[in-house]
Structure formats: C-alpha cells, structure tokens
Design a protein around this motif. Structure first.
Motif, PDB file in Angstrom:
ATOM      1  N   ALA A 146       2.950  -9.395 -47.763  1.00  0.00           N
ATOM      2  CA  ALA A 146       3.891 -10.623 -47.579  1.00  0.00           C
ATOM      3  C   ALA A 146       3.759 -11.784 -46.575  1.00  0.00           C
ATOM      4  N   SER A 147       2.688 -11.337 -45.841  1.00  0.00           N
ATOM      5  CA  SER A 147       2.208 -12.130 -44.589  1.00  0.00           C
ATOM      6  C   SER A 147       1.372 -13.455 -45.348  1.00  0.00           C
ATOM      7  N   SER A 148       0.386 -13.035 -46.473  1.00  0.00           N
ATOM      8  CA  SER A 148      -0.143 -13.850 -46.908  1.00  0.00           C
ATOM      9  C   SER A 148       0.633 -14.807 -47.964  1.00  0.00           C
ATOM     10  N   ALA A 149       1.748 -14.168 -48.559  1.00  0.00           N
ATOM     11  CA  ALA A 149       2.638 -14.837 -49.485  1.00  0.00           C
ATOM     12  C   ALA A 149       3.393 -16.069 -48.646  1.00  0.00           C
ATOM     13  N   THR A 150       3.814 -15.560 -47.447  1.00  0.00           N
ATOM     14  CA  THR A 150       4.322 -16.521 -46.277  1.00  0.00           C
ATOM     15  C   THR A 150       3.508 -17.800 -46.009  1.00  0.00           C
ATOM     16  N   LEU A 151       2.251 -17.387 -45.714  1.00  0.00           N
ATOM     17  CA  LEU A 151       1.333 -18.458 -45.496  1.00  0.00           C
ATOM     18  C   LEU A 151       0.952 -19.229 -46.567  1.00  0.00           C
ATOM     19  N   VAL A 152       0.994 -18.908 -47.844  1.00  0.00           N
ATOM     20  CA  VAL A 152       0.793 -19.690 -49.206  1.00  0.00           C
ATOM     21  C   VAL A 152       2.043 -20.685 -49.172  1.00  0.00           C
ATOM     22  N   ALA A 153       3.108 -20.178 -49.062  1.00  0.00           N
ATOM     23  CA  ALA A 153       4.224 -20.851 -49.089  1.00  0.00           C
ATOM     24  C   ALA A 153       4.396 -21.911 -48.262  1.00  0.00           C
ATOM     25  N   CYS A 154       4.019 -21.926 -46.952  1.00  0.00           N
ATOM     26  CA  CYS A 154       3.861 -22.672 -45.817  1.00  0.00           C
ATOM     27  C   CYS A 154       2.956 -23.612 -45.986  1.00  0.00           C
ATOM     28  N   LEU A 155       1.889 -23.324 -46.643  1.00  0.00           N
ATOM     29  CA  LEU A 155       0.997 -24.663 -46.917  1.00  0.00           C
ATOM     30  C   LEU A 155       1.371 -25.434 -48.163  1.00  0.00           C
ATOM     31  N   ALA A 156       1.947 -24.762 -49.266  1.00  0.00           N
ATOM     32  CA  ALA A 156       2.856 -25.408 -50.215  1.00  0.00           C
ATOM     33  C   ALA A 156       3.890 -26.253 -49.554  1.00  0.00           C
ATOM     34  N   ALA A 157       4.396 -26.036 -48.705  1.00  0.00           N
ATOM     35  CA  ALA A 157       5.334 -26.700 -48.223  1.00  0.00           C
ATOM     36  C   ALA A 157       5.175 -27.783 -47.484  1.00  0.00           C
ATOM     37  N   LEU A 158       4.059 -27.608 -46.656  1.00  0.00           N
ATOM     38  CA  LEU A 158       3.249 -28.648 -45.741  1.00  0.00           C
ATOM     39  C   LEU A 158       2.902 -29.761 -46.729  1.00  0.00           C
ATOM     40  N   GLN A 159       2.312 -29.275 -48.024  1.00  0.00           N
ATOM     41  CA  GLN A 159       1.835 -30.319 -48.892  1.00  0.00           C
ATOM     42  C   GLN A 159       2.876 -31.050 -49.456  1.00  0.00           C
ATOM     43  N   ARG A 160       4.040 -30.447 -49.922  1.00  0.00           N
ATOM     44  CA  ARG A 160       5.114 -31.077 -50.531  1.00  0.00           C
ATOM     45  C   ARG A 160       6.182 -31.911 -49.624  1.00  0.00           C
ATOM     46  N   SER A 161       5.718 -31.897 -48.210  1.00  0.00           N
ATOM     47  CA  SER A 161       6.445 -32.805 -47.210  1.00  0.00           C
ATOM     48  C   SER A 161       5.987 -34.049 -47.292  1.00  0.00           C
ATOM     49  N   GLY A 162       4.902 -34.541 -48.010  1.00  0.00           N
ATOM     50  CA  GLY A 162       4.576 -36.003 -48.374  1.00  0.00           C
ATOM     51  C   GLY A 162       3.495 -36.558 -47.462  1.00  0.00           C
ATOM     52  N   GLN A 163       2.867 -35.587 -46.730  1.00  0.00           N
ATOM     53  CA  GLN A 163       2.036 -36.086 -45.679  1.00  0.00           C
ATOM     54  C   GLN A 163       0.623 -35.819 -46.094  1.00  0.00           C
ATOM     55  N   ASP A 164       0.304 -35.192 -47.345  1.00  0.00           N
ATOM     56  CA  ASP A 164      -1.006 -34.856 -47.795  1.00  0.00           C
ATOM     57  C   ASP A 164      -1.456 -34.119 -46.717  1.00  0.00           C
ATOM     58  N   VAL A 165      -0.989 -33.190 -46.505  1.00  0.00           N
ATOM     59  CA  VAL A 165      -1.691 -32.300 -45.129  1.00  0.00           C
ATOM     60  C   VAL A 165      -2.989 -31.638 -45.660  1.00  0.00           C
ATOM     61  N   ALA A 166      -3.267 -31.315 -46.997  1.00  0.00           N
ATOM     62  CA  ALA A 166      -4.430 -30.654 -47.459  1.00  0.00           C
ATOM     63  C   ALA A 166      -5.569 -31.506 -47.067  1.00  0.00           C
ATOM     64  N   ARG A 167      -5.468 -32.785 -47.279  1.00  0.00           N
ATOM     65  CA  ARG A 167      -6.674 -33.599 -47.210  1.00  0.00           C
ATOM     66  C   ARG A 167      -6.762 -34.436 -45.674  1.00  0.00           C
ATOM     67  N   ARG A 168      -5.395 -34.960 -45.303  1.00  0.00           N
ATOM     68  CA  ARG A 168      -5.423 -35.397 -43.878  1.00  0.00           C
ATOM     69  C   ARG A 168      -5.283 -34.676 -42.773  1.00  0.00           C
TER      70      ARG A 168
END
Length: 474
Positions: A146-168
């Motif tokens: 579940a720790s990995s699941a939470t981290l993946v969810a967090c990364l997806a949430a960051l990406q959806r926030s509109g900041q394009d966190v994956a690249r910037r």
C-alpha cells in the motif's frame, strides 16, 4: 540443477512447507533470537564450491527457523494478518518457476492480461465502481504494498494538479491532507515525491468515531489556497492501522471535489471485507468521489505477501506521470496503443508475475470461500470483544467493525502514566511467553492492546486461550 534434481528437491521443499504448517503450533509465536544471533550462526564468507540443497534445508531448520517470527501461527494476533494459503504459495511457486519479467505486454502477454482479469474480478467481488475496470477509463494494478500504491497515487495527483510536475518538477507548494490516524505511508510519499513532510496537513478527527473531520479539511484547504499553495491530495482511510476507524469518505469526497483535490482511499486492511455484501457499506462514497483506491489481499484475503491492489478512476494522470519510453523499450504492441504496459503503473520498471497467486486464490476459494474466511474472523473478534466487555477488569474500545479488537486493563487504582507502564509490561510478558503475539497503539495518549484475528489457522479455542492467558497475566 537438472530438471530431475529439481523435481527431487522440489518435493522436499513442498514437504517441508507442509510439515511446517502442520507443526507450526510447536514454535513460539515470536522469535526469541537475540540481535546478531542468526548472523553468528552462518559462515562469514560465501562458499567456494557449491553445496547440496539438502545442506540448505538443514541450515534452514537449525539456523534460520529459530529467528523466524511465525506470522502464520494461529496465535499470531499482532499488527494486521499477513495471510498465506496453499493456493497462494503454489501460485507464487509457479511465478518463480516461470521467471517472467512482466514490465510490458510484449515481454509476456499472459502476465499482463491475467493481471487485468484478476483486478477486474476482485473489483467485481468487492462491489467497486465500473470505471475502476481496466476496460474503462481507470483500471487496476498489483503493487508490492500500500505504500507504493500511495506513492503512485500521489504522483498522479501531482500530475493532475495542472503543474506538469513530471516534466517541470515541483515549482509551487503542494499540500496533502491526512488525519492523525492516517498511515505514515502518506508522509513517506510526500518526502519521496518532493512535496515535503512539512506540507502534509493533519486534519482533526471526530473524538467519537476517530474519523477525519470534513469541516476542518475544508478550513485547511481554504487556508492553503489563500496562502498560494496547491491542495493536491487527501487520503481517506477505511480501517486505520491503529484502531480500524473509518473516515467519512463521502463527506470528505464532497470537499475534495469542490476544490479539485485528488481523493485517495486507503482501505489496505479493511477493503477486502467488502467481498461480503453485508459489509459493502464501507464503500460509501467511493464510486462518486475516489480517484484512487487501495486494498491488500496480502493482509486478510489469503494471498501471501506481496499483493496490494490499486485502482484508479482515470489512469491518464498516472501514466502521464510515470511513462518514459526509451528506444530499447519500443515495440509494436506498445506503439499500437492497444495494450497495457504495467511499467507505467508503478515505481520500478520490472515486475513479477504476482497475479498468479491471486488468481490461484480466487480460483481455489471462490467468492464463497473468501466470504467464509472474512465472516469467520469477524465473528471470532466479536466473541473476543464480548468477553472483554463483560469483564470489569478491562476496558473495550468501541466500535470494532472488523477483526481487530483494541482494549486495555483498567488498572483504575493507578495514575494514567503508571497504568500505561503496567500495560506495556503486560504486553512484554505475553509476547515473551511465546504463547501469543500482540501489539499496541496509543489513543489520546493512553496505551491500548491490539488483538487482530486473521490467520486461516486460528480457531475459537486459540482465541479463548489467548483471552484466558491475558486475564491471568493482567
């Protein structure tokens, strides 16, 4: 090792495991090994020449087994269960024998497509929404924990926030929201993802239910918005680690939806209980509001570790956050867009054929067998709670909706600090006896004992013996 030698030794290993389960009650539940004792019993240097597997099994018996805490013991009541079962163990053996690296559909189509089947099967068995299915906008994936699941969810949430966190990268302050009872994996995810532990906001809990207070969540989000932060993810828990308290998912989801905040539902322990129709009330609000949802068959659903399921309502933000396609991974199937590449659904690139063990469990037990297991352990927990409730020398924490019971001796003649110290000594005495294994938690600063029932080996007489032992020691 030739196929014939493997056949001979493999039968020995299966016999060893079968004998271990048959005689598991002969072992003390918790290992009595001292720090460094196991290492001292092993050679300081690797062997120059190969040894027989018979020698390996001999050292397993003589050196390693004394250092094992027996999680499958019927008197193991600590933490949460980490169930194993014959079908799951055999499924894991098949996975190891095939040696598949299932990072992409192309590297082994069966590994990917069986996983899509079993996550959809389990979503159906748990009454989860249709959009969590892999043939819809979302889909499911087996994580290690579940720790990995939470981290993946967090990364997806960051990406959806509109900041394009994956690249910037993170260019603004993001905030995550938890209660004091939320699992520490959310703070760890914040650290790993670069959000920072200081930006994990702790929402008040209802003093009666221990669930997150949606009104305070609203206030914290409003304050963060006013401060220029980006409210990014709130984690609602169904069955907290400490006491199995339940956050009001629907009310939390309404707040999150108003502000465009990702709602992750952590049902790591309790989510599998929804295999029983009468327990599907725990899913209230999930269909309407959850962006991601996690539960662990490796806790309470007879599937040995590691097997944690993560479903998403929309997989696009996760794939956007995690997908990288170097030239050496390019292939026709991926380029077609017709397949799932689970490498984009997890932190590591490589992945094991985990779905084989879950598939084996679902096939061999069926929905009926899974329900029988869940209902049976809950019934034992209710009976134990009844014994505690009726004893004037003990105090019971209510409610206890699943198979965990929290309680403590009253020790009413002692000040609170001394009573807590005496409860800790009681816990140590019980665990040192080797007869059972409990853990503890704290609520409002007071120590509580936790007794979690989950092993398929645990029967009523084990629970009764545990209660009698606790009463005598108290």
């Amino acid at each position: 090792m030739s196929p014939e030698e493997f056949r001979r030794v493999g039968k020995q290993v299966v016999d060893w495991i079968a004998d271990y389960y048959a005689g598991i009650e002969q072992h003390p539940v918790r290992s009595r090994a001292e720090p460094g004792e196991i290492r001292a019993g092993l050679p300081a240097h690797p062997p120059e020449r190969g040894e027989s597997f018979d020698d390996v099994l001999a050292d397993l018996d003589e050196v390693l087994l004394p250092g094992v805490t027996h999680w499958q013991h019927p008197n193991f009541f600590a933490y949460f269960p980490a169930n194993a079962s014959g079908p799951a163990v055999l499924g894991d053996l098949l996975s190891g024998g095939l040696g598949v690296q299932g990072m992409m559909w192309a590297t082994s189509p069966a590994c990917t497509e069986l996983e899509t089947v079993v996550v959809d099967w389990l979503a159906e068995l748990l009454g989860l929404p249709e959009h969590f299915r892999t043939d819809s906008t979302g889909g499911g994936v087996i994580q290690d924990s579940a720790s990995s699941a939470t981290l993946v969810a967090c990364l997806a949430a960051l990406q959806r926030s509109g900041q394009d966190v994956a690249r910037r990268g993170i260019t603004r302050r993001h905030a995550l929201y938890v209660s004091a009872h939320t699992h520490s994996s959310v703070e760890r995810a914040a650290r790993i993802a670069g959000v920072g532990a200081d930006n994990v906001r702790v929402v008040d809990s209802d003093p009666d239910t221990l669930g997150m207070d949606p009104r305070h969540l609203e206030e914290l989000i409003a304050a963060d918005l006013a401060d220029g932060a980006v409210p990014t993810m709130v984690c609602a828990t169904v069955g907290t680690t400490s006491t199995t308290a339940i956050d009001p998912v629907r009310a939390i989801g309404e707040v999150a939806a108003r502000h465009g905040v990702w709602l992750h539902v952590d049902a790591a322990y309790a989510g599998v209980a929804a295999v029983c129709p009468e327990l599907r009330w725990i899913n209230d609000g999930v269909a309407e509001f959850a962006d991601s949802y996690c539960t662990n068959p490796h806790k309470w659903l007879l599937t040995n570790f590691d097997c944690s399921l993560l479903w998403l309502a929309n997989r696009a933000p996760m794939v956007d956050a995690l997908s990288i396609l170097p030239e050496y991974l390019r292939n026709e199937a991926t380029e077609s867009g017709e397949v799932i590449d689970y490498r984009d659904w997890q932190i590591p690139l490589g992945r094991r054929f985990r779905s084989l063990k879950l598939w084996s469990v679902l096939r061999c037990y069926g929905a009926e067998g899974l329900r029988e297991h869940i209902r049976g352990t809950i019934a034992l927990a209710r009976e134990f709670a009844g014994w505690v409730r009726e004893d004037p020398g003990f105090e019971l924490l209510e409610p206890h909706p699943f198979a965990l019971v929290c309680f403590r001796p009253r020790y009413s003649e002692l000040p609170a600090a001394e009573a807590d110290e005496r409860t800790r000594r009681l816990l140590d005495e019980l665990n040192d006896s080797g007869e059972l294994y409990l853990t503890h938690t704290k609520l409002d600063g007071r120590v509580l004992l936790r007794l979690a029932i989950g092993s398929p080996q645990t029967e009523r007489h084990h629970v009764r013996a545990a209660w009698d032992r606790i009463r005598r020691a108290a």
